[in-house]
Scaffold this active site. Sequence first.
Site, PDB file in Angstrom:
ATOM      1  N   HIS A   1      38.632  37.875  32.816  1.00 10.20           N
ATOM      2  CA  HIS A   1      39.270  38.768  33.784  1.00 10.20           C
ATOM      3  C   HIS A   1      40.265  38.007  34.642  1.00 10.20           C
ATOM      4  CE1 HIS A   1      36.840  42.373  33.091  1.00 10.20           C
ATOM      5  NE2 HIS A   1      35.860  41.526  32.831  1.00 10.20           N
TER       6      HIS A   1
ATOM      7  N   GLU B   1      42.312  47.048  30.166  1.00  8.83           N
ATOM      8  CA  GLU B   1      41.347  46.347  29.322  1.00  8.83           C
ATOM      9  C   GLU B   1      42.000  45.778  28.070  1.00  8.83           C
ATOM     10  OE1 GLU B   1      37.321  47.554  28.771  1.00  8.83           O
ATOM     11  OE2 GLU B   1      37.580  49.295  30.082  1.00  8.83           O
ATOM     12  N   ARG B   2      41.667  44.554  27.799  1.00  3.93           N
ATOM     13  CA  ARG B   2      42.127  43.881  26.590  1.00  3.93           C
ATOM     14  C   ARG B   2      41.695  44.674  25.352  1.00  3.93           C
ATOM     15  NH1 ARG B   2      39.231  38.259  25.054  1.00  3.93           N
ATOM     16  NH2 ARG B   2      37.512  39.714  25.281  1.00  3.93           N
TER      17      ARG B   2
ATOM     18  N   ASN C   1      30.050  49.104  31.086  1.00  2.00           N
ATOM     19  CA  ASN C   1      29.748  50.515  30.891  1.00  2.00           C
ATOM     20  C   ASN C   1      29.089  50.747  29.529  1.00  2.00           C
ATOM     21  OD1 ASN C   1      30.777  51.549  33.369  1.00  2.00           O
ATOM     22  ND2 ASN C   1      32.841  51.257  32.588  1.00  2.00           N
TER      23      ASN C   1
ATOM     24  N   ASN D   1      33.135  38.072  29.612  1.00  2.00           N
ATOM     25  CA  ASN D   1      34.459  38.308  29.034  1.00  2.00           C
ATOM     26  C   ASN D   1      35.505  37.994  30.105  1.00  2.00           C
ATOM     27  OD1 ASN D   1      33.950  40.489  30.670  1.00  2.00           O
ATOM     28  ND2 ASN D   1      34.576  42.034  29.213  1.00  2.00           N
TER      29      ASN D   1
ATOM     30  N   CYS E   1      30.388  44.326  27.599  1.00  5.31           N
ATOM     31  CA  CYS E   1      30.970  45.575  28.108  1.00  5.31           C
ATOM     32  C   CYS E   1      29.980  46.196  29.076  1.00  5.31           C
ATOM     33  CB  CYS E   1      31.271  46.516  26.949  1.00  5.31           C
ATOM     34  SG  CYS E   1      31.959  48.100  27.475  1.00  5.31           S
TER      35      CYS E   1
ATOM     36  N   ASN F   1      34.382  55.904  30.489  1.00  8.26           N
ATOM     37  CA  ASN F   1      34.554  54.880  29.464  1.00  8.26           C
ATOM     38  C   ASN F   1      33.679  55.310  28.290  1.00  8.26           C
ATOM     39  OD1 ASN F   1      34.585  51.247  29.929  1.00  8.26           O
ATOM     40  ND2 ASN F   1      35.919  52.537  28.753  1.00  8.26           N
TER      41      ASN F   1
ATOM     42  N   ASN G   1      36.332  46.902  20.266  1.00 14.06           N
ATOM     43  CA  ASN G   1      37.343  47.688  20.965  1.00 14.06           C
ATOM     44  C   ASN G   1      38.069  48.626  20.006  1.00 14.06           C
ATOM     45  OD1 ASN G   1      37.028  46.444  23.584  1.00 14.06           O
ATOM     46  ND2 ASN G   1      38.019  44.622  22.732  1.00 14.06           N
TER      47      ASN G   1
ATOM     48  N   CYS H   1      35.654  50.243  34.041  1.00 15.17           N
ATOM     49  CA  CYS H   1      35.336  48.992  33.354  1.00 15.17           C
ATOM     50  C   CYS H   1      34.254  48.293  34.157  1.00 15.17           C
ATOM     51  CB  CYS H   1      36.578  48.106  33.231  1.00 15.17           C
ATOM     52  SG  CYS H   1      36.247  46.481  32.482  1.00 15.17           S
ATOM     53  N   GLY H   2      33.051  48.201  33.590  1.00 13.97           N
ATOM     54  CA  GLY H   2      31.922  47.620  34.316  1.00 13.97           C
ATOM     55  C   GLY H   2      32.097  46.153  34.604  1.00 13.97           C
ATOM     56  N   THR H   3      32.498  45.367  33.594  1.00 11.68           N
ATOM     57  CA  THR H   3      32.695  43.936  33.844  1.00 11.68           C
ATOM     58  C   THR H   3      33.868  43.714  34.786  1.00 11.68           C
ATOM     59  OG1 THR H   3      34.035  43.739  31.827  1.00 11.68           O
ATOM     60  CG2 THR H   3      31.679  43.209  31.647  1.00 11.68           C
ATOM     61  N   GLY H   4      34.896  44.587  34.693  1.00 10.29           N
ATOM     62  CA  GLY H   4      36.032  44.488  35.601  1.00 10.29           C
ATOM     63  C   GLY H   4      35.634  44.759  37.040  1.00 10.29           C
TER      64      GLY H   4
END
Length: 281
Positions: A163, A212-213, A75, A161, A73, A11, A64, A221-224
Amino acid sequence: MQFWKMQGLGNDYIVIDNRQEQINDQKAQRWAKQLCERRFAVGADGLLLVCPSQVADVKMRMFNADGSEAEMCGNGIRCFSKYCYENAIVKKAEFRIETLAGIKPVWLTVKDSQVLAVEVDMGVPNWQRASVPMIGEGTCIDQTLQVGEEIYQVTTLSMGNPHCVSFVEDIENFPVGLVGERIETHPAFPQRTNAAFVEVHNCCEMSVRVWERGCKETLACGTGACASFATAKKLGRVQDKVIVHLRGGDLQITEGEEGNIYMRGPAEKVFEGKLFREEPI
């Protein structure tokens, strides 16, 4: 203007010191779209700006590749932490970063003045539909969502964010691009959402792919990864600590005693450069 190109598990980001605030909101959105273009500019999944903070050691703003601003975010914040430490913006191995999703504490693993890994307190998941936001009231945990002609079992939550998490049996062959784009723009999500697809291997290991949006599918994707772990933990599929396999590498995700999600992973500098024009081409 100096910049670093950085990546966390594939990422990738362009990082610029904007503490003098020479890049305003309008310029940040335009530069993100222009500089993140891979064939005509530097190329990246997003633009990270280092900004002054009145409530933490430093502030991170994340834009983004389509110019939209992200609340958080995973990552990116690891790359951001490494950039701040190695550029002596914050010369501490433990500090706090202000984001649109709140203040995030970080802990750095440092060797010979180089940051090797970063652990981030990602906070407590918010399961309320309003936090995503998602149409309807209450929560959406393991409920059905019609996507095109198909029905999926989904769980929605915010890790700062939005998900939408779904479990699949064969993640390598799952059509992430097709389904992910449809979920991102689904009418149930008025501000769009990230879409995570998860295959649980055992109680301590899982694989995740994320649409990712504003970025399409990325290598990580860290938050994912955190949202996927939180969902799997809530549904009793995994224990308190797991290794999450992403296409760009692995993250270690754990749940603390108070329900906070902790993410640990690498961050790397790819190269540094200079923008010679006041406005990108």
